[in-house]
Design a protein around this motif. Structure first.
Motif, PDB file in Angstrom:
ATOM      1  N   THR A   1     120.409  94.614  64.267  1.00  0.00           N
ATOM      2  CA  THR A   1     120.234  96.041  64.555  1.00  0.00           C
ATOM      3  C   THR A   1     119.335  96.696  63.523  1.00  0.00           C
ATOM      4  OG1 THR A   1     122.455  96.102  65.538  1.00  0.00           O
ATOM      5  CG2 THR A   1     121.442  98.209  64.946  1.00  0.00           C
ATOM      6  N   PHE A   2     119.566  96.396  62.250  1.00  0.00           N
ATOM      7  CA  PHE A   2     118.716  96.953  61.199  1.00  0.00           C
ATOM      8  C   PHE A   2     117.276  96.478  61.365  1.00  0.00           C
ATOM      9  CE2 PHE A   2     122.683  97.724  58.776  1.00  0.00           C
ATOM     10  CZ  PHE A   2     122.446  99.045  58.430  1.00  0.00           C
ATOM     11  N   GLN A   3     117.111  95.213  61.711  1.00  0.00           N
ATOM     12  CA  GLN A   3     115.766  94.689  61.898  1.00  0.00           C
ATOM     13  C   GLN A   3     115.044  95.381  63.049  1.00  0.00           C
ATOM     14  OE1 GLN A   3     116.382  90.374  62.227  1.00  0.00           O
ATOM     15  NE2 GLN A   3     115.217  90.160  60.350  1.00  0.00           N
TER      16      GLN A   3
ATOM     17  N   ILE B   1     107.824  91.181  63.364  1.00  0.00           N
ATOM     18  CA  ILE B   1     108.061  90.518  64.650  1.00  0.00           C
ATOM     19  C   ILE B   1     108.494  89.071  64.431  1.00  0.00           C
ATOM     20  CG2 ILE B   1     106.980  89.804  66.814  1.00  0.00           C
ATOM     21  CD1 ILE B   1     105.153  92.211  66.589  1.00  0.00           C
ATOM     22  N   CYS B   2     107.804  88.393  63.523  1.00  0.00           N
ATOM     23  CA  CYS B   2     108.121  86.974  63.272  1.00  0.00           C
ATOM     24  C   CYS B   2     109.461  86.798  62.575  1.00  0.00           C
ATOM     25  CB  CYS B   2     107.012  86.340  62.429  1.00  0.00           C
ATOM     26  SG  CYS B   2     105.383  86.351  63.212  1.00  0.00           S
ATOM     27  N   SER B   3     109.917  87.819  61.840  1.00  0.00           N
ATOM     28  CA  SER B   3     111.162  87.688  61.080  1.00  0.00           C
ATOM     29  C   SER B   3     112.389  88.148  61.836  1.00  0.00           C
ATOM     30  CB  SER B   3     111.046  88.496  59.772  1.00  0.00           C
ATOM     31  OG  SER B   3     110.918  89.883  60.050  1.00  0.00           O
ATOM     32  N   LEU B   4     112.232  88.614  63.065  1.00  0.00           N
ATOM     33  CA  LEU B   4     113.389  89.069  63.836  1.00  0.00           C
ATOM     34  C   LEU B   4     114.361  87.912  64.073  1.00  0.00           C
ATOM     35  CD1 LEU B   4     111.734  91.417  66.479  1.00  0.00           C
ATOM     36  CD2 LEU B   4     113.126  92.079  64.519  1.00  0.00           C
TER      37      LEU B   4
ATOM     38  N   LYS C   1     113.189  83.435  57.203  1.00  0.00           N
ATOM     39  CA  LYS C   1     113.140  84.718  57.891  1.00  0.00           C
ATOM     40  C   LYS C   1     113.621  85.853  56.998  1.00  0.00           C
ATOM     41  CE  LYS C   1     113.273  83.527  62.771  1.00  0.00           C
ATOM     42  NZ  LYS C   1     113.890  83.825  64.080  1.00  0.00           N
ATOM     43  N   ALA C   2     114.599  85.563  56.149  1.00  0.00           N
ATOM     44  CA  ALA C   2     115.074  86.587  55.211  1.00  0.00           C
ATOM     45  C   ALA C   2     113.971  86.994  54.250  1.00  0.00           C
ATOM     46  CB  ALA C   2     116.287  86.070  54.442  1.00  0.00           C
TER      47      ALA C   2
END
Length: 224
Positions: free
Chosen positions: A5-7, A98-101, A114-115
């Motif tokens: 949600t935060f992302q 976008i890539c880290s979602l 991803k973090a």
């Protein structure tokens, strides 16, 4: 609230902020001057970062780009540079976002990667927001400094001390866009903390193999 949600909130806000500062950078109304109460032909005079325009009382608009670079004031060029840097960093930050979602699977990308991407995107978005706010603030300071010193002849033939440029709508759009980018980058940093904590907890629960072997020659499976 979950990490996803935060992302997602950070991504949506950062995309909106990037759109706003990009629109503000392209707009012509960074400063404007209303001269409709005088006897001159021009009614509105306004300018932006790239050109200046004049609206005549006949309903026509004429714009002239700033062809020179070296002839412009240093602060004006600094505003251009800040806005361009903010747009570039914001665009890169949005792409990394976008890539880290967490809800998007990209091959065998681990949660730890991803973090780190989430943190990188958050920092870049925060810097982009600071650049957008700083650029608009420097430009606004120029307008305030020259407001009372700019004069022109009024209807009565005297000098009107209130003839300087005032704030245009593009300034407020740039401020709002920079603030939205700051909020979006902050949410990304908050998501990184939750992401990192979740990843470390998952690592501690994963099975590992030690070097010891059982009597039948197989490795002994232990949990940490």
């Amino acid at each position: 609230m979950t990490v996803t949600t935060f992302q997602l909130m950070g991504f949506m806000l950062s995309s909106l902020g990037l759109f706003l500062i990009s629109s503000a950078c392209a707009m012509d109304m960074w400063q404007l001057q209303d001269r409709s109460f005088t006897l001159v032909t021009s009614v509105y005079t306004y300018s932006g970062l790239w050109r200046s325009c004049v609206d005549s009382s006949y309903g026509t608009t004429e714009c002239r780009p700033f062809y020179t670079i070296l002839g412009l004031p240093a602060t004006f060029q600094a505003v251009r540079a800040l806005m361009i840097v903010g747009i570039v960093l914001g665009a890169i930050g949005v792409l990394i976002s976008i890539c880290s979602l967490k809800c998007i699977k990209m091959g065998s990308t681990e949660d730890g990667v991803k973090a780190n991407m989430t943190l990188t995107a958050g920092v870049m978005l925060i810097v982009a927001g600071i650049c957008g706010i700083a650029g608009a603030s420097v430009y606004a300071n120029q307008i305030v400094s020259s407001y009372m010193t700019t004069t022109y002849t009024s209807q009565t033939g005297g000098l009107n001390q209130m003839g300087g440029y005032t704030f245009g709508p593009a300034l407020f759009i740039a401020w709002v866009g920079g603030a939205v980018l700051l909020i979006g980058g902050g949410l990304k940093c908050v998501a990184f903390k939750g992401y990192n904590a979740t990843y470390k907890a998952a690592i501690q629960k994963q099975p590992v193999y030690d070097e010891s072997r059982t009597e039948d020659g197989r490795r002994d499976k232990q949990y940490v």
